[in-house]
Design an enzyme around this catalytic site. Structure first.
Site, mmCIF file in Angstrom:
data_model
loop_
_atom_site.group_PDB
_atom_site.id
_atom_site.type_symbol
_atom_site.label_atom_id
_atom_site.label_comp_id
_atom_site.label_asym_id
_atom_site.label_seq_id
_atom_site.Cartn_x
_atom_site.Cartn_y
_atom_site.Cartn_z
ATOM 1 C CG HIS A 23 -14.605 16.444 -18.299
ATOM 2 N ND1 HIS A 23 -14.313 15.177 -18.750
ATOM 3 C CD2 HIS A 23 -14.747 16.342 -16.953
ATOM 4 C CE1 HIS A 23 -14.273 14.341 -17.733
ATOM 5 N NE2 HIS A 23 -14.532 15.020 -16.617
ATOM 6 C CB THR B 85 -33.150 2.236 -31.672
ATOM 7 O OG1 THR B 85 -32.899 3.166 -32.746
ATOM 8 C CG2 THR B 85 -33.759 0.944 -32.226
ATOM 9 C CB CYS C 30 -36.617 7.341 -33.051
ATOM 10 S SG CYS C 30 -34.888 6.856 -32.933
ATOM 11 C CG HIS D 6 -17.370 12.856 -17.925
ATOM 12 N ND1 HIS D 6 -16.474 11.808 -17.957
ATOM 13 C CD2 HIS D 6 -17.674 13.035 -16.621
ATOM 14 C CE1 HIS D 6 -16.234 11.383 -16.722
ATOM 15 N NE2 HIS D 6 -16.968 12.103 -15.895
ATOM 16 C CG ASP E 81 -39.447 7.842 -35.127
ATOM 17 O OD1 ASP E 81 -39.759 7.495 -33.960
ATOM 18 O OD2 ASP E 81 -38.685 7.165 -35.848
HETATM 19 C C1 RB5 Z 1 -38.778 3.291 -37.044
HETATM 20 O O1 RB5 Z 1 -39.286 2.036 -37.355
HETATM 21 C C2 RB5 Z 1 -37.393 3.154 -36.449
HETATM 22 O O2 RB5 Z 1 -36.494 2.752 -37.443
HETATM 23 C C3 RB5 Z 1 -36.961 4.457 -35.825
HETATM 24 O O3 RB5 Z 1 -37.880 4.830 -34.860
HETATM 25 C C4 RB5 Z 1 -35.612 4.446 -35.140
HETATM 26 O O4 RB5 Z 1 -35.486 3.383 -34.273
HETATM 27 C C5 RB5 Z 1 -34.444 4.594 -36.027
HETATM 28 O O5 RB5 Z 1 -33.290 4.636 -35.581
#
Ligand code: RB5
Length: 152
Positions: A134, A67, A65, A98, A8
């Site tokens: 596993h 996070t 993304c 694993h 994203d």
């Molecule tokens: C976008 O602002 C952010 O929420 C997205 O990239 C991600 O971190 C969501 O989990």
């Protein structure tokens, strides 16, 4: 070996770093986007990558993304996907060894490009151990998926 990749807006810059890096390692890339930093929704990119991997049209998937959390949650909703959220080298190795993960998620706001490249290199080159315990645990996870889908 073909790698499907998606991001994203929060992972767009890191995807731009990783695409040529992965190609330089000798892998083919299928990039599902996004293609600019305009705000988009991560499930819209997790789904096509998950579909490519689950259908066998791609061997592995990589999702980025801000996070990595949203991408990993979304990808793991797709049947046949085992997606690991990874921000360190040990986990990159362990989750192949694993868990036989077929999708890797990372957060551009958590790690820098150097660590991300090393995680990708380790994750792409580490084979599944095929260890009996596993395999048994993975089969239990995949049975859960079947059970919940059957209840729908
Ligand atoms: C976008 O602002 C952010 O929420 C997205 O990239 C991600 O971190 C969501 O989990």
């Amino acid at each position: 070996m073909k790698i499907a990749i998606g991001a994203d807006h929060g992972g767009y810059q890191l995807k731009n770093v990783l695409v040529p890096f992965i190609q330089s390692l000798g892998y083919e890339i299928e990039d599902v986007g996004c293609s600019c930093e305009q705000s988009v929704d991560y499930p819209d990119y997790a789904l096509p990558v998950a579909e490519l991997v689950a259908s066998g049209k791609a061997d592995r998937g990589i999702l980025i993304c801000g996070t990595g959390i949203g991408m990993s949650i979304a990808a793991n909703k797709h049947p046949g996907i085992r997606c690991a959220l990874v921000h360190d080298m040990f986990s990159a190795q362990a989750t192949r060894d694993h868990n036989d993960t077929n999708v890797l998620a990372m957060g551009e706001r958590i790690i820098g490009p150097g660590v991300a490249q090393e995680i990708v290199r380790i994750w792409l080159t580490t084979p599944f151990s095929n260890g009996e315990r596993h395999v048994g645990r993975i089969n239990k996870v995949m049975q859960l998926e079947k059970r919940f889908n059957a209840q729908k």
